[in-house]
Write a protein that holds these residues in place. Sequence first.
Motif, PDB file in Angstrom:
ATOM      1  N   PHE A  89       0.848  -1.194   0.000  1.00 55.38           N
ATOM      2  CA  PHE A  89       0.000   0.000   0.000  1.00 55.38           C
ATOM      3  C   PHE A  89       0.881   1.242   0.000  1.00 55.38           C
ATOM      4  O   PHE A  89       1.896   1.295   0.696  1.00 55.38           O
ATOM      5  N   GLU A  92      -1.815   3.247   3.799  1.00 58.53           N
ATOM      6  CA  GLU A  92      -2.758   2.306   4.390  1.00 58.53           C
ATOM      7  C   GLU A  92      -3.867   2.998   5.174  1.00 58.53           C
ATOM      8  O   GLU A  92      -4.860   2.377   5.533  1.00 58.53           O
ATOM      9  N   TYR A 123     -11.679   2.690   9.977  1.00 59.02           N
ATOM     10  CA  TYR A 123     -11.409   3.665   8.919  1.00 59.02           C
ATOM     11  C   TYR A 123     -11.633   5.079   9.454  1.00 59.02           C
ATOM     12  O   TYR A 123     -12.646   5.361  10.108  1.00 59.02           O
ATOM     13  N   SER A 193     -11.190  -3.921   9.824  1.00 59.81           N
ATOM     14  CA  SER A 193     -10.276  -3.172   8.945  1.00 59.81           C
ATOM     15  C   SER A 193     -10.641  -3.292   7.472  1.00 59.81           C
ATOM     16  O   SER A 193      -9.860  -2.876   6.606  1.00 59.81           O
ATOM     17  N   ARG A 196     -10.829   0.076   5.527  1.00 59.69           N
ATOM     18  CA  ARG A 196      -9.500   0.695   5.483  1.00 59.69           C
ATOM     19  C   ARG A 196      -8.628   0.048   4.407  1.00 59.69           C
ATOM     20  O   ARG A 196      -7.952   0.740   3.634  1.00 59.69           O
ATOM     21  N   TYR A 197      -8.669  -1.289   4.329  1.00 55.84           N
ATOM     22  CA  TYR A 197      -7.818  -1.981   3.369  1.00 55.84           C
ATOM     23  C   TYR A 197      -8.326  -1.846   1.935  1.00 55.84           C
ATOM     24  O   TYR A 197      -7.536  -1.713   0.997  1.00 55.84           O
ATOM     25  N   ARG A 201      -6.248  -0.041  -1.086  1.00 53.29           N
ATOM     26  CA  ARG A 201      -5.870  -0.698  -2.346  1.00 53.29           C
ATOM     27  C   ARG A 201      -6.242   0.151  -3.552  1.00 53.29           C
ATOM     28  O   ARG A 201      -5.435   0.315  -4.470  1.00 53.29           O
ATOM     29  N   GLU A 296      -8.426  -7.364  -3.349  1.00 57.01           N
ATOM     30  CA  GLU A 296      -7.666  -7.135  -2.121  1.00 57.01           C
ATOM     31  C   GLU A 296      -7.985  -8.214  -1.095  1.00 57.01           C
ATOM     32  O   GLU A 296      -9.060  -8.208  -0.493  1.00 57.01           O
ATOM     33  N   LEU A 298      -6.913  -8.687   1.897  1.00 58.75           N
ATOM     34  CA  LEU A 298      -7.020  -8.242   3.287  1.00 58.75           C
ATOM     35  C   LEU A 298      -8.347  -7.554   3.593  1.00 58.75           C
ATOM     36  O   LEU A 298      -8.684  -7.365   4.763  1.00 58.75           O
ATOM     37  N   ALA A 299      -9.081  -7.183   2.562  1.00 65.90           N
ATOM     38  CA  ALA A 299     -10.387  -6.532   2.754  1.00 65.90           C
ATOM     39  C   ALA A 299     -11.444  -7.619   2.907  1.00 65.90           C
ATOM     40  O   ALA A 299     -12.175  -7.947   1.976  1.00 65.90           O
ATOM     41  N   SER A 405      -2.406 -11.537   9.694  1.00 62.86           N
ATOM     42  CA  SER A 405      -2.436 -10.068   9.689  1.00 62.86           C
ATOM     43  C   SER A 405      -3.714  -9.518  10.308  1.00 62.86           C
ATOM     44  O   SER A 405      -3.708  -8.468  10.959  1.00 62.86           O
TER      45      SER A 405
END
Length: 448
Positions: A89, A92, A123, A193, A196-197, A201, A296, A298-299, A405
């Motif tokens: 990122f 981030e 966020y 999160s 935010r992720y 991205r 993404e 992580l999202a 993570s």
Amino acid sequence: MHPDIHSNTNTKTIKKIYIPVSTKFWLSHFIAFLWMCFSIYISMPWLKDLSSIISFPFALLIIIGISYIPGYMNAFLVASLVFDRQPPFKNEFSTDSVTVLIAAYNEEEKIFNTLRYLSKQDYKGKITTMIIDNGSTDNTVSEILKAKQELDLDIAIFHEEHPGKFHALNKGLQYVTTPYVITLDADTLLHPSAIRYIVARIKSSSEEICAVAGSILVKNSRDNIWTKIQEWDYFLGIASIKRLQGLYQGTLVAQGAYSIYKTSCLKEIGGWPNAIGEDIVLTWRLLQKGWKVYFEPLAVAFTEVPTSLKHFVRQRSRWARGMIEGLKEIKPWEQPQLYTKYLTFINLIMPYLDFAYTFFWIPGLVLAWFGYYWIVGPMTLLVLPLTLISYSFLYFFQKKYVFTSLHLKVRKNFLGFLLFVLFYQMIMSPVSTYGYIQEVFKLQRIWK
């Protein structure tokens, strides 16, 4: 992840080798081609034996559909996953204002919990939540009003009487003024999160990126054995395809359950189409414009999957119909980017592969049970090692990069995994074939 590794003992900087996406694409194809050549070479006795029972062209057609092409595609997937490196990122912790669109129809039991999870996002930018009630006949609106009163959320309610999710989303889109819009299903829970992720991205990507698909996982996997099997489909199967497509900048479905879009891009193509697979056709229209769609991992969002075979058949046949809708509107050769041409071409041959699996492989398995290895035999097992290798790569990626993570744990579900690997495709291919037939004959659309 960092582009450089700095030594603690000297001032030298060791740079990671950068492989361009185009090189990864062609190198993965070369590896897949070598695998297919090997498969063809060792399958010659199989082809000869089957040709002695039926005609050679028909025998070749069967083996291509159940072995050569699936083997090539699996080899390409494995090679691509090996080369895949998620770019870091740039920022981030973005603070851009975003709008979350939620289309709701009779969601009184789930909508409050969805909004509760939305209210707990880490966020820092402003989140405006627009909920479009699509003619609910239960207490959905009352639950939304309760959430508006009790939760720390900026909620606006709209009403759309025309049935259909695309009508509801387009109604909400009219009122969106933020640069980014997120779609979220009314029964889907966001990781704290997630926003935010997904914003990070799309903000970290080039200007050609118009959308980013979030990572969807199963929240009700403990319900029964059927949901336990689907947990692995989302965790491994769907996620691996998303990663492959994201690597080549052409994720084919920015799913409505959880994705982010540039508002200007959505409005330029006229919003969501009147289609049973509205998110599929929407994504392909975006790609046809020359824009790109990422993924993404992580999202993360958690959704409810069907708990019965009946509802599973309705869902997946609907997805198959949506793919055909997209192919009818936008042909692979009409896509402007090479990667997207290839990825949509795979979808073009999927009906043939599902047909071959349904009407050749499954009957061949029954014959093999009685000792007749005309169709299913040792050669068909060549696909299994590649499948296990690809799942292993993805499992360790998901566990290390995503779950660790996000402070999540992978549930112990060995029985579900075993059934997923051995039997899931035996259900999926017939269901998809059923969906193709529905679309060809324009049968009644059933959303739930």
